[in-house]
Design a protein around this motif. Structure first.
Motif, PDB file in Angstrom:
ATOM      1  N   PHE A  91     -15.518 -26.844  -7.492  1.00  0.00           N
ATOM      2  CA  PHE A  91     -15.431 -25.390  -7.491  1.00  0.00           C
ATOM      3  C   PHE A  91     -14.130 -24.779  -6.987  1.00  0.00           C
ATOM      4  N   GLY A  92     -13.229 -25.544  -6.396  1.00  0.00           N
ATOM      5  CA  GLY A  92     -12.037 -24.932  -5.816  1.00  0.00           C
ATOM      6  C   GLY A  92     -10.738 -25.331  -6.491  1.00  0.00           C
ATOM      7  N   GLY A  93     -10.635 -26.595  -6.844  1.00  0.00           N
ATOM      8  CA  GLY A  93      -9.417 -27.085  -7.474  1.00  0.00           C
ATOM      9  C   GLY A  93      -8.283 -27.310  -6.489  1.00  0.00           C
ATOM     10  N   HIS A  94      -7.137 -27.680  -7.044  1.00  0.00           N
ATOM     11  CA  HIS A  94      -5.935 -27.896  -6.236  1.00  0.00           C
ATOM     12  C   HIS A  94      -5.273 -26.584  -5.821  1.00  0.00           C
ATOM     13  N   ILE A  95      -5.414 -25.556  -6.644  1.00  0.00           N
ATOM     14  CA  ILE A  95      -4.620 -24.346  -6.445  1.00  0.00           C
ATOM     15  C   ILE A  95      -5.505 -23.104  -6.476  1.00  0.00           C
ATOM     16  N   GLY A  96      -5.311 -22.261  -5.468  1.00  0.00           N
ATOM     17  CA  GLY A  96      -5.880 -20.923  -5.466  1.00  0.00           C
ATOM     18  C   GLY A  96      -4.732 -19.943  -5.344  1.00  0.00           C
ATOM     19  N   TYR A  97      -4.827 -18.818  -6.014  1.00  0.00           N
ATOM     20  CA  TYR A  97      -3.748 -17.837  -5.964  1.00  0.00           C
ATOM     21  C   TYR A  97      -4.313 -16.432  -6.125  1.00  0.00           C
ATOM     22  N   SER A  98      -3.570 -15.469  -5.623  1.00  0.00           N
ATOM     23  CA  SER A  98      -3.911 -14.065  -5.820  1.00  0.00           C
ATOM     24  C   SER A  98      -2.650 -13.231  -5.660  1.00  0.00           C
ATOM     25  N   VAL A  99      -2.614 -12.148  -6.399  1.00  0.00           N
ATOM     26  CA  VAL A  99      -1.486 -11.217  -6.377  1.00  0.00           C
ATOM     27  C   VAL A  99      -1.982  -9.906  -5.777  1.00  0.00           C
ATOM     28  N   ARG A 100      -1.163  -9.306  -4.940  1.00  0.00           N
ATOM     29  CA  ARG A 100      -1.547  -8.041  -4.309  1.00  0.00           C
ATOM     30  C   ARG A 100      -1.904  -7.020  -5.384  1.00  0.00           C
ATOM     31  N   CYS A 132     -11.164 -20.983 -12.398  1.00  0.00           N
ATOM     32  CA  CYS A 132     -11.354 -19.539 -12.338  1.00  0.00           C
ATOM     33  C   CYS A 132     -12.797 -19.210 -12.699  1.00  0.00           C
ATOM     34  N   HIS A 133     -13.229 -18.062 -12.277  1.00  0.00           N
ATOM     35  CA  HIS A 133     -14.571 -17.592 -12.617  1.00  0.00           C
ATOM     36  C   HIS A 133     -14.589 -17.167 -14.079  1.00  0.00           C
ATOM     37  N   VAL A 134     -15.721 -17.366 -14.741  1.00  0.00           N
ATOM     38  CA  VAL A 134     -15.822 -17.016 -16.160  1.00  0.00           C
ATOM     39  C   VAL A 134     -15.551 -15.536 -16.392  1.00  0.00           C
ATOM     40  N   GLY A 135     -15.780 -14.703 -15.406  1.00  0.00           N
ATOM     41  CA  GLY A 135     -15.549 -13.275 -15.547  1.00  0.00           C
ATOM     42  C   GLY A 135     -14.155 -12.827 -15.156  1.00  0.00           C
ATOM     43  N   ASN A 136     -13.196 -13.748 -15.133  1.00  0.00           N
ATOM     44  CA  ASN A 136     -11.827 -13.399 -14.727  1.00  0.00           C
ATOM     45  C   ASN A 136     -10.850 -13.737 -15.856  1.00  0.00           C
ATOM     46  N   PRO A 137     -10.772 -12.880 -16.872  1.00  0.00           N
ATOM     47  CA  PRO A 137      -9.887 -13.178 -18.005  1.00  0.00           C
ATOM     48  C   PRO A 137      -8.405 -13.215 -17.626  1.00  0.00           C
ATOM     49  N   VAL A 149      -6.005 -26.976 -19.790  1.00  0.00           N
ATOM     50  CA  VAL A 149      -6.964 -27.410 -20.807  1.00  0.00           C
ATOM     51  C   VAL A 149      -8.341 -27.422 -20.157  1.00  0.00           C
ATOM     52  N   LEU A 150      -9.252 -26.688 -20.778  1.00  0.00           N
ATOM     53  CA  LEU A 150     -10.598 -26.571 -20.233  1.00  0.00           C
ATOM     54  C   LEU A 150     -11.325 -27.906 -20.286  1.00  0.00           C
ATOM     55  N   GLU A 151     -11.827 -28.333 -19.113  1.00  0.00           N
ATOM     56  CA  GLU A 151     -12.682 -29.517 -19.076  1.00  0.00           C
ATOM     57  C   GLU A 151     -14.138 -29.104 -19.278  1.00  0.00           C
ATOM     58  N   ASP A 152     -14.594 -28.133 -18.478  1.00  0.00           N
ATOM     59  CA  ASP A 152     -15.970 -27.665 -18.612  1.00  0.00           C
ATOM     60  C   ASP A 152     -16.176 -26.411 -17.774  1.00  0.00           C
ATOM     61  N   VAL A 153     -17.396 -25.894 -17.818  1.00  0.00           N
ATOM     62  CA  VAL A 153     -17.798 -24.742 -17.025  1.00  0.00           C
ATOM     63  C   VAL A 153     -18.968 -25.191 -16.161  1.00  0.00           C
ATOM     64  N   ARG A 154     -18.858 -24.938 -14.851  1.00  0.00           N
ATOM     65  CA  ARG A 154     -19.892 -25.339 -13.907  1.00  0.00           C
ATOM     66  C   ARG A 154     -20.266 -24.147 -13.035  1.00  0.00           C
ATOM     67  N   GLU A 155     -21.512 -23.762 -13.124  1.00  0.00           N
ATOM     68  CA  GLU A 155     -22.036 -22.673 -12.292  1.00  0.00           C
ATOM     69  C   GLU A 155     -21.121 -21.454 -12.293  1.00  0.00           C
ATOM     70  N   GLY A 156     -20.685 -21.047 -13.460  1.00  0.00           N
ATOM     71  CA  GLY A 156     -19.864 -19.849 -13.590  1.00  0.00           C
ATOM     72  C   GLY A 156     -18.391 -20.036 -13.323  1.00  0.00           C
ATOM     73  N   SER A 157     -17.943 -21.287 -13.146  1.00  0.00           N
ATOM     74  CA  SER A 157     -16.525 -21.565 -12.902  1.00  0.00           C
ATOM     75  C   SER A 157     -15.958 -22.414 -14.033  1.00  0.00           C
ATOM     76  N   GLU A 158     -14.867 -21.947 -14.607  1.00  0.00           N
ATOM     77  CA  GLU A 158     -14.158 -22.697 -15.648  1.00  0.00           C
ATOM     78  C   GLU A 158     -13.176 -23.635 -14.964  1.00  0.00           C
ATOM     79  N   ARG A 159     -13.205 -24.912 -15.348  1.00  0.00           N
ATOM     80  CA  ARG A 159     -12.364 -25.939 -14.713  1.00  0.00           C
ATOM     81  C   ARG A 159     -11.291 -26.395 -15.707  1.00  0.00           C
ATOM     82  N   TYR A 160     -10.031 -26.180 -15.348  1.00  0.00           N
ATOM     83  CA  TYR A 160      -8.893 -26.530 -16.199  1.00  0.00           C
ATOM     84  C   TYR A 160      -8.019 -27.574 -15.515  1.00  0.00           C
TER      85      TYR A 160
END
Length: 181
Positions: A91-100, A132-137, A149-160
């Motif tokens: 659910f978290g991956g190697h990288i998390g990011y956010s922009v102000r 990323c969450h499926v609701g975060n285009p 490259v999308l591997e799969d979707v797990r509990e509302g999280s897209e894993r690339y």
């Protein structure tokens, strides 16, 4: 835009970044702090220790805390986890990011993610998992623009997965999903 480790000299810029996230009550993936008791110097020591794997909270892994700067203005957070535990793999991956919030839709997230690859390669990470969450285009677009490259979707999280170029660390060589076990 330049992605780099924060320093003591960045205190005012990072405090303004944190304040904007707090005021807007916006999610700050890639940036971690105690909102009720934030002391920049303590936070900075904590992120420096965290990179070395020292004094980590239970369930955390060593990570490099990075800040995106446009000139002297801090525009976003990026956290590069140097290992994946079971939770991060799911659910978290190697990288998390956010922009102000006031700096979104200007290409900063895309640039920050791309620049993070050289830090990953320097730590012998050959491919990164970004989720990323499926609701975060917007986040999906950032990941795809960087070769995800999308591997799969797990509990509302897209894993690339993004495979990294090993020559200069600044470009995606190719991307492929990680084989299933």
């Amino acid at each position: 835009m330049k992605l780099r480790r924060p320093t003591l000299a960045d205190k005012a810029a990072v405090l303004a970044l944190v304040a904007e996230f707090e005021q807007s009550q916006s999610a700050h993936d890639g940036g971690f702090w105690d909102p009720g008791n934030f002391c920049y110097e303590t936070w900075l020591k904590g992120v420096q220790d965290g990179e070395l794997g020292l004094n980590l909270p239970d369930g955390w892994v060593p990570a490099i805390q990075l800040i995106g700067f446009e000139g002297k203005k801090a525009v976003g957070f990026l956290n590069l986890r140097l290992a994946l535990n079971d939770h991060l793999l799911q659910f978290g991956g190697h990288i998390g990011y956010s922009v102000r919030p006031t700096e979104r839709n200007k290409g900063y997230a895309k640039a920050m993610l791309k620049q993070a690859f050289s830090f990953a390669i320097s730590r012998n990470i050959k491919r990164v998992l970004v989720i990323c969450h499926v609701g975060n285009p917007a986040s999906r677009a950032v990941i795809l623009a960087n070769g995800g490259v999308l591997e799969d979707v797990r509990e509302g999280s897209e894993r690339y997965w993004i495979a990294l170029e090993s020559k200069d660390g600044n470009h995606v060589k190719h991307a492929q999903a990680m084989p299933k076990k």
